[in-house]
Design an enzyme around this catalytic site. Structure first.
Site, PDB file in Angstrom:
ATOM      1  N   MET A  27      21.329 -88.245 -24.842  1.00 50.32           N
ATOM      2  CA  MET A  27      20.977 -89.265 -25.837  1.00 50.32           C
ATOM      3  C   MET A  27      19.470 -89.431 -25.871  1.00 50.32           C
ATOM      4  O   MET A  27      18.860 -89.797 -24.865  1.00 50.32           O
ATOM      5  CB  MET A  27      21.675 -90.596 -25.514  1.00 50.32           C
ATOM      6  CG  MET A  27      23.189 -90.539 -25.683  1.00 50.32           C
ATOM      7  SD  MET A  27      24.041 -92.074 -25.220  1.00 50.32           S
ATOM      8  CE  MET A  27      24.117 -91.889 -23.423  1.00 50.32           C
ATOM      9  N   MET A  28      18.891 -89.145 -27.043  1.00 50.56           N
ATOM     10  CA  MET A  28      17.435 -89.216 -27.194  1.00 50.56           C
ATOM     11  C   MET A  28      16.928 -90.616 -26.867  1.00 50.56           C
ATOM     12  O   MET A  28      17.514 -91.621 -27.284  1.00 50.56           O
ATOM     13  CB  MET A  28      17.032 -88.836 -28.621  1.00 50.56           C
ATOM     14  CG  MET A  28      17.234 -87.364 -28.950  1.00 50.56           C
ATOM     15  SD  MET A  28      16.237 -86.259 -27.917  1.00 50.56           S
ATOM     16  CE  MET A  28      14.585 -86.662 -28.470  1.00 50.56           C
ATOM     17  N   CYS A 109      22.962 -82.661 -33.641  1.00 47.15           N
ATOM     18  CA  CYS A 109      22.078 -83.767 -34.011  1.00 47.15           C
ATOM     19  C   CYS A 109      21.749 -83.720 -35.493  1.00 47.15           C
ATOM     20  O   CYS A 109      21.338 -82.673 -36.011  1.00 47.15           O
ATOM     21  CB  CYS A 109      20.793 -83.709 -33.188  1.00 47.15           C
ATOM     22  SG  CYS A 109      19.647 -85.060 -33.569  1.00 47.15           S
ATOM     23  N   LYS A 148      27.081 -77.915 -27.946  1.00 47.05           N
ATOM     24  CA  LYS A 148      27.572 -79.217 -28.404  1.00 47.05           C
ATOM     25  C   LYS A 148      27.456 -79.253 -29.920  1.00 47.05           C
ATOM     26  O   LYS A 148      26.373 -79.059 -30.476  1.00 47.05           O
ATOM     27  CB  LYS A 148      26.780 -80.373 -27.788  1.00 47.05           C
ATOM     28  CG  LYS A 148      27.343 -81.752 -28.130  1.00 47.05           C
ATOM     29  CD  LYS A 148      26.618 -82.854 -27.349  1.00 47.05           C
ATOM     30  CE  LYS A 148      27.350 -84.192 -27.520  1.00 47.05           C
ATOM     31  NZ  LYS A 148      27.239 -84.743 -28.872  1.00 47.05           N
ATOM     32  N   ASN A 220      33.991 -85.853 -27.629  1.00 59.07           N
ATOM     33  CA  ASN A 220      32.936 -86.865 -27.646  1.00 59.07           C
ATOM     34  C   ASN A 220      33.072 -87.682 -28.922  1.00 59.07           C
ATOM     35  O   ASN A 220      33.498 -87.176 -29.946  1.00 59.07           O
ATOM     36  CB  ASN A 220      31.580 -86.145 -27.577  1.00 59.07           C
ATOM     37  CG  ASN A 220      30.388 -87.063 -27.779  1.00 59.07           C
ATOM     38  OD1 ASN A 220      29.480 -86.745 -28.552  1.00 59.07           O
ATOM     39  ND2 ASN A 220      30.345 -88.185 -27.097  1.00 59.07           N
ATOM     40  N   ARG A 243      27.289 -93.793 -26.028  1.00 57.58           N
ATOM     41  CA  ARG A 243      26.675 -95.120 -26.042  1.00 57.58           C
ATOM     42  C   ARG A 243      27.352 -96.099 -25.092  1.00 57.58           C
ATOM     43  O   ARG A 243      26.696 -96.981 -24.529  1.00 57.58           O
ATOM     44  CB  ARG A 243      26.675 -95.664 -27.463  1.00 57.58           C
ATOM     45  CG  ARG A 243      25.651 -95.008 -28.375  1.00 57.58           C
ATOM     46  CD  ARG A 243      25.856 -95.401 -29.815  1.00 57.58           C
ATOM     47  NE  ARG A 243      27.089 -94.857 -30.361  1.00 57.58           N
ATOM     48  CZ  ARG A 243      27.713 -95.306 -31.430  1.00 57.58           C
ATOM     49  NH1 ARG A 243      27.232 -96.357 -32.070  1.00 57.58           N
ATOM     50  NH2 ARG A 243      28.814 -94.736 -31.878  1.00 57.58           N
TER      51      ARG A 243
END
Length: 337
Positions: A27-28, A109, A148, A220, A243
């Site tokens: 996670m950025m 992304c 991913k 995910n 998250r």
């Protein structure tokens, strides 16, 4: 770029499906080395992932500091973003030489910055190119090279598209596929909206596992509870928490207890185990705020959680802030806050 020589590492080890049973998403701006150290204390078994690092930053920018991590984080994977096979191969070698246990390619992304660089989710439209990238990376390293992805992108929304993408990945040597069970809308939705608006389609990921049983499939997207983790594991090989693991990190301890029988640690005990790390980082010149921001959700849902967050949020950025601030936030007055 000059051709790379064959890797000099130990022979490639066979994939163990259980190694991906529980993972924490890249996670950025969140899963930096401080966050990963904290998550490891909550979950001894989870496979952790770095924030996405672009191959250009490593190869052309020579920003090898981005590979820094501690031995306590293992098993830990480096996620790369890029679309130039030879550049990705060099970046993967840097990652393997730095000690990462896996190299993961980001094909999920949806941000504008990623699209402009021709990597991330837009690459789902170019499975042959992704296959070339994977082959080059696998030739360069002996650790697993994984991908991913999303279940689709824009109007490319038929199961047949995901099926073709997966077949191409298998042909390139991919043994582990992490699938975010939403498609990505590259135009009209922000990255945040891409995590919430396109509907989840878990069944599509389950079908993928049924049709490609030899592939380790990790699911995910929208997974927040122990019960959901267990339900998914009845259909696929692994679950990736995103998250939820950041905003309510103690969920990692609950999942760890359910899957591996680990005793639930006390939240205060987790923080006490962070103390040597925090003090060592402070001595290196790291500001407390860079570490404490990852701790804010530890008491989520508990009495005094708001007071804990407030003390850290208000105090961590002040000059001289150190372990004493965290100790103060842990005091009994927190419970009554």
């Amino acid at each position: 770029m000059a051709p790379m020589s064959a890797p000099s590492h130990a022979p490639r080890q066979p994939i163990q499906n259980d190694d991906w049973r529980l993972t924490v998403a890249p996670m950025m701006d969140w899963t930096d080395r401080h966050c990963r150290y904290f998550h490891r204390l909550l979950s001894p078994h989870a496979r952790l992932y770095t924030e996405m690092v672009t191959s250009a930053a490593l190869v052309r920018g020579k920003q090898l500091r981005l590979l820094e991590h501690s031995q306590q984080e293992h098993p830990v994977a480096l996620q790369l973003g890029g679309s130039e096979p030879q550049e990705l191969a060099i970046a993967a070698r840097y990652g393997a030489d730095a000690g990462y246990d896996e190299i993961n390619l980001n094909v999920g992304c949806p941000s504008d910055r990623v699209q402009s660089g021709r990597f991330g989710a837009c690459l789902m439209r170019e499975p042959a190119l992704v296959g070339d990238c994977v082959k080059a990376m696998r030739d360069a390293v002996d650790v697993p090279v994984t991908v991913k992805c999303r279940i689709g992108v824009d109007d490319q929304d038929d199961y047949a598209d995901l099926q073709h993408f997966t077949e191409t990945m298998l042909a390139a040597g991919v043994e582990v596929l992490v699938v975010h069970a939403r498609k990505a809308w590259l135009q009209g939705l922000s990255p945040k909206e891409n995590r919430e608006i396109p509907p989840l389609d878990y069944e599509r990921v389950y079908r993928l596992k049924r049709e490609f049983p030899e592939l380790v499939v990790v699911i995910n997207g929208g997974i927040t509870t122990v019960e959901q983790v267990q339900a998914h594991l009845a259909q696929v090989d692994g679950v990736m928490l995103g998250r939820a693991a950041y905003h309510d990190p103690y969920v990692l301890a609950r999942v760890e207890a359910a899957l591996y029988g680990e005793p639930l640690p006390g939240r205060d005990d987790v923080l006490l185990h962070m103390r040597p790390y925090i003090e060592a980082e402070l001595a290196r010149g790291t500001a407390l705020k860079h570490i404490s921001r990852h701790l804010l959700g530890l008491y989520q849902g508990e009495p005094g959680a708001r007071g804990f967050r407030r003390q850290l949020s208000e105090g961590a950025h002040l000059p001289g802030a150190g372990w004493g601030l965290i100790e103060q936030a842990m005091t009994p007055s927190r419970v009554a806050a």
